[in-house]
Scaffold this active site. Sequence first.
Site, PDB file in Angstrom:
ATOM      1  N   GLY A 257      39.948  40.106  41.876  1.00 35.09           N
ATOM      2  CA  GLY A 257      42.002  39.736  42.415  1.00 35.09           C
ATOM      3  C   GLY A 257      42.826  41.225  42.690  1.00 35.09           C
ATOM      4  O   GLY A 257      41.913  42.075  43.083  1.00 35.09           O
ATOM      5  N   SER A 258      43.557  41.003  43.064  1.00 32.16           N
ATOM      6  CA  SER A 258      44.631  42.423  43.599  1.00 32.16           C
ATOM      7  C   SER A 258      44.768  42.881  42.986  1.00 32.16           C
ATOM      8  O   SER A 258      44.325  43.139  41.022  1.00 32.16           O
ATOM      9  CB  SER A 258      45.888  41.358  43.623  1.00 32.16           C
ATOM     10  OG  SER A 258      46.932  41.332  42.412  1.00 32.16           O
TER      11      SER A 258
ATOM     12  N   GLU B  87      37.483  44.119  39.312  1.00 31.97           N
ATOM     13  CA  GLU B  87      36.958  43.922  40.546  1.00 31.97           C
ATOM     14  C   GLU B  87      38.530  44.113  41.967  1.00 31.97           C
ATOM     15  O   GLU B  87      38.513  42.791  41.721  1.00 31.97           O
ATOM     16  CB  GLU B  87      36.106  43.410  40.887  1.00 31.97           C
ATOM     17  CG  GLU B  87      34.702  43.802  40.640  1.00 31.97           C
ATOM     18  CD  GLU B  87      34.476  45.788  40.924  1.00 31.97           C
ATOM     19  OE1 GLU B  87      35.185  45.941  41.683  1.00 31.97           O
ATOM     20  OE2 GLU B  87      33.916  46.013  39.946  1.00 31.97           O
TER      21      GLU B  87
ATOM     22  N   LYS C 261      38.348  29.570  36.280  1.00 32.71           N
ATOM     23  CA  LYS C 261      40.141  29.518  36.872  1.00 32.71           C
ATOM     24  C   LYS C 261      39.645  30.028  37.810  1.00 32.71           C
ATOM     25  O   LYS C 261      39.550  31.175  38.306  1.00 32.71           O
ATOM     26  CB  LYS C 261      40.494  30.262  35.918  1.00 32.71           C
ATOM     27  CG  LYS C 261      42.672  28.806  37.457  1.00 32.71           C
ATOM     28  CD  LYS C 261      43.621  30.319  36.724  1.00 32.71           C
ATOM     29  CE  LYS C 261      43.874  30.631  37.575  1.00 32.71           C
ATOM     30  NZ  LYS C 261      43.993  29.830  38.777  1.00 32.71           N
TER      31      LYS C 261
ATOM     32  N   GLU D 144      46.484  48.367  50.642  1.00 31.46           N
ATOM     33  CA  GLU D 144      45.463  47.364  51.440  1.00 31.46           C
ATOM     34  C   GLU D 144      46.226  46.276  52.272  1.00 31.46           C
ATOM     35  O   GLU D 144      47.613  45.840  51.790  1.00 31.46           O
ATOM     36  CB  GLU D 144      45.347  46.620  49.793  1.00 31.46           C
ATOM     37  CG  GLU D 144      44.001  45.958  50.593  1.00 31.46           C
ATOM     38  CD  GLU D 144      43.582  44.347  49.276  1.00 31.46           C
ATOM     39  OE1 GLU D 144      44.139  44.372  48.408  1.00 31.46           O
ATOM     40  OE2 GLU D 144      41.953  44.908  49.233  1.00 31.46           O
TER      41      GLU D 144
ATOM     42  N   VAL E  65      47.939  42.114  39.863  1.00 28.67           N
ATOM     43  CA  VAL E  65      47.027  41.261  38.793  1.00 28.67           C
ATOM     44  C   VAL E  65      46.121  41.465  37.313  1.00 28.67           C
ATOM     45  O   VAL E  65      46.473  41.293  36.456  1.00 28.67           O
ATOM     46  CB  VAL E  65      46.870  39.774  39.393  1.00 28.67           C
ATOM     47  CG1 VAL E  65      46.411  38.702  38.320  1.00 28.67           C
ATOM     48  CG2 VAL E  65      48.265  39.137  40.118  1.00 28.67           C
ATOM     49  N   GLY E  66      45.529  42.286  37.835  1.00 24.22           N
ATOM     50  CA  GLY E  66      44.711  42.910  37.462  1.00 24.22           C
ATOM     51  C   GLY E  66      45.427  43.712  36.577  1.00 24.22           C
ATOM     52  O   GLY E  66      44.314  43.613  35.496  1.00 24.22           O
TER      53      GLY E  66
END
Length: 513
Positions: free
Chosen positions: A258-259, A280, A205, A415, A262-263
Amino acid sequence: MSDRLEKPGYPLNPFSRAEGLWSLAEDFLKMPTTYKNFIDGEWVESSSGKTFPNINPANTDEVIGYFQQSNVEDTRRAIEAAVRAQEKWAKIPAPKRGAILYKAAQMVANRVDELGEILTREEGKTIGEGKAEVLRASQILSFFGGEGDRFLGDAVPSPRENVFVFTMRKPLGTVSLITPWNFPIAIPAWKIAPALVSGNTVIFKPASLAPLTSLKLVEILHEAGLPKGVLNYITGPGSTVGLEMVTNKAIKGVSFTGSCAVGQGIYQHTQQNMVRTQLEMGGKNPTIVLADANLEEAVNITINGAFFSTGQRCTATSRVIVEEPILDKFTQLLIEKTKALKVGNGLDPSVQMGPLVDETQLKTVLSYIEIGKKEGATLLLGGNRLTGKEYDKGYFVEPTIFKDVKPTMRIAQEEIFGPVLAIMPAKNFDEALEIANNVQFGLSASLCTTNLSRTFEYANRIEAGVVNVNLPSAGVDYHVPFGGMKDSSSGHREQGRVAIDFYTELKTVYIKY
Ligand code: NDP
């Protein structure tokens, strides 16, 4: 079509009628394409019947295409197809699997200009960066194509007599790959290629903000000879499609970039099912400039790290930590050179910095600039959305530099993911290292120096997975490990040979003869 021709007042003489038809044909040709999911070797629509637009961040009038707003049902279909295809795919010898990747690498390389332009239109980075990323995807496919020939295990002596020991690699099964928008072809390539060459089947995705370049990659891999069901591409919201991809019991591995938010959420789910997980995530990467550095080179390195790709790289420099004796000189030259950067639509080859990817990202960046001001940092350059002419149609922001940034400030800790740079003074090398390490992240770092001892000291002590000296914090090679430390990563490295470790199980075989 006929509706429009029959409208009252629409010219009816044959000549004008032909003109009307021509203009309709033109309109039709300009209409954005609706792209489909790729499941079980076929391009199919979502059962939701819904689509979502992919919009050019440099010109929001341009809809690049519509993509399937898939749902849980579509995701399950894709997973089932991948599971069905897995055993047969794993039986194909690894060198033959690699040969398909190798062929795809050539095909991608032959289409660098076309794919680079698509990438720039959907993500916003400059055309030079877009083409370089496509070329990178080709190099990655080629590298992992070669891994099919190697696919190494160990043969080791046993302490027992007449016993032979060796290790062999087996694929995990079906894996879910979830990628962000900021490298819309390189990151998909560096997950898909090692997964496939290892004998896994894939459900992939892309990020909803930039799904077209990776669709082209999937198309190419299919044309290069992948059997049906081996690679499945599905678009749609992370919160439904992505969630099913990480919770479905048939999935044996999840690789996500991703962020952090979410990770970490994904990890909660995959941990419960004991599914191998590669994450990552974000960074807050420092560039340290020591007093002995080549000043001009250090400034160029900082500008590249902070502002290229509009600061939207996980490895971007967001803090430059400068030894006090050269602070003023460095700051002056940095401002001078940053002012000269040309911001605009990345399709213009003279542009050096494109737009932010969307309105949410723009709001986030502007809000961090306000936070910086409120916290007491001094705004030296930029700080505003760019407006007027072409800027009004996109998400353009000025390259922004703060000074007097304290290590505890939010703009020094969190970040931002945009072209915002914090200058932080340090009394000496030790203090610079302390400031550099004083964040939750540990993805990449850079040091500018001509001192060899400090180079090695820094390489040992810096808390980062990607360690640069006299090079920008961003920018990596394709054939060596990549990944972060601390909250930036779950620890499994991507790229290079070690990437295969994540996608395989090792068997140890003992044979008595
Ligand atoms: P997000 O975390 O928002 O999204 C990444 C992917 O996850 C997208 O495909 C997204 O889908 C999907 N997703 C969203 N929610 C879920 C969910 N609940 N379950 C499963 N999948 C989900 O990141 P961004 O796309 O905004 O990318 C920027 C971030 O990526 C930055 O933090 C950056 O540092 C990081 N990054 C890290 C890199 C590294 O190697 N360390 C490299 C590049 C970027 P959708 O798009 O549909 O929301």
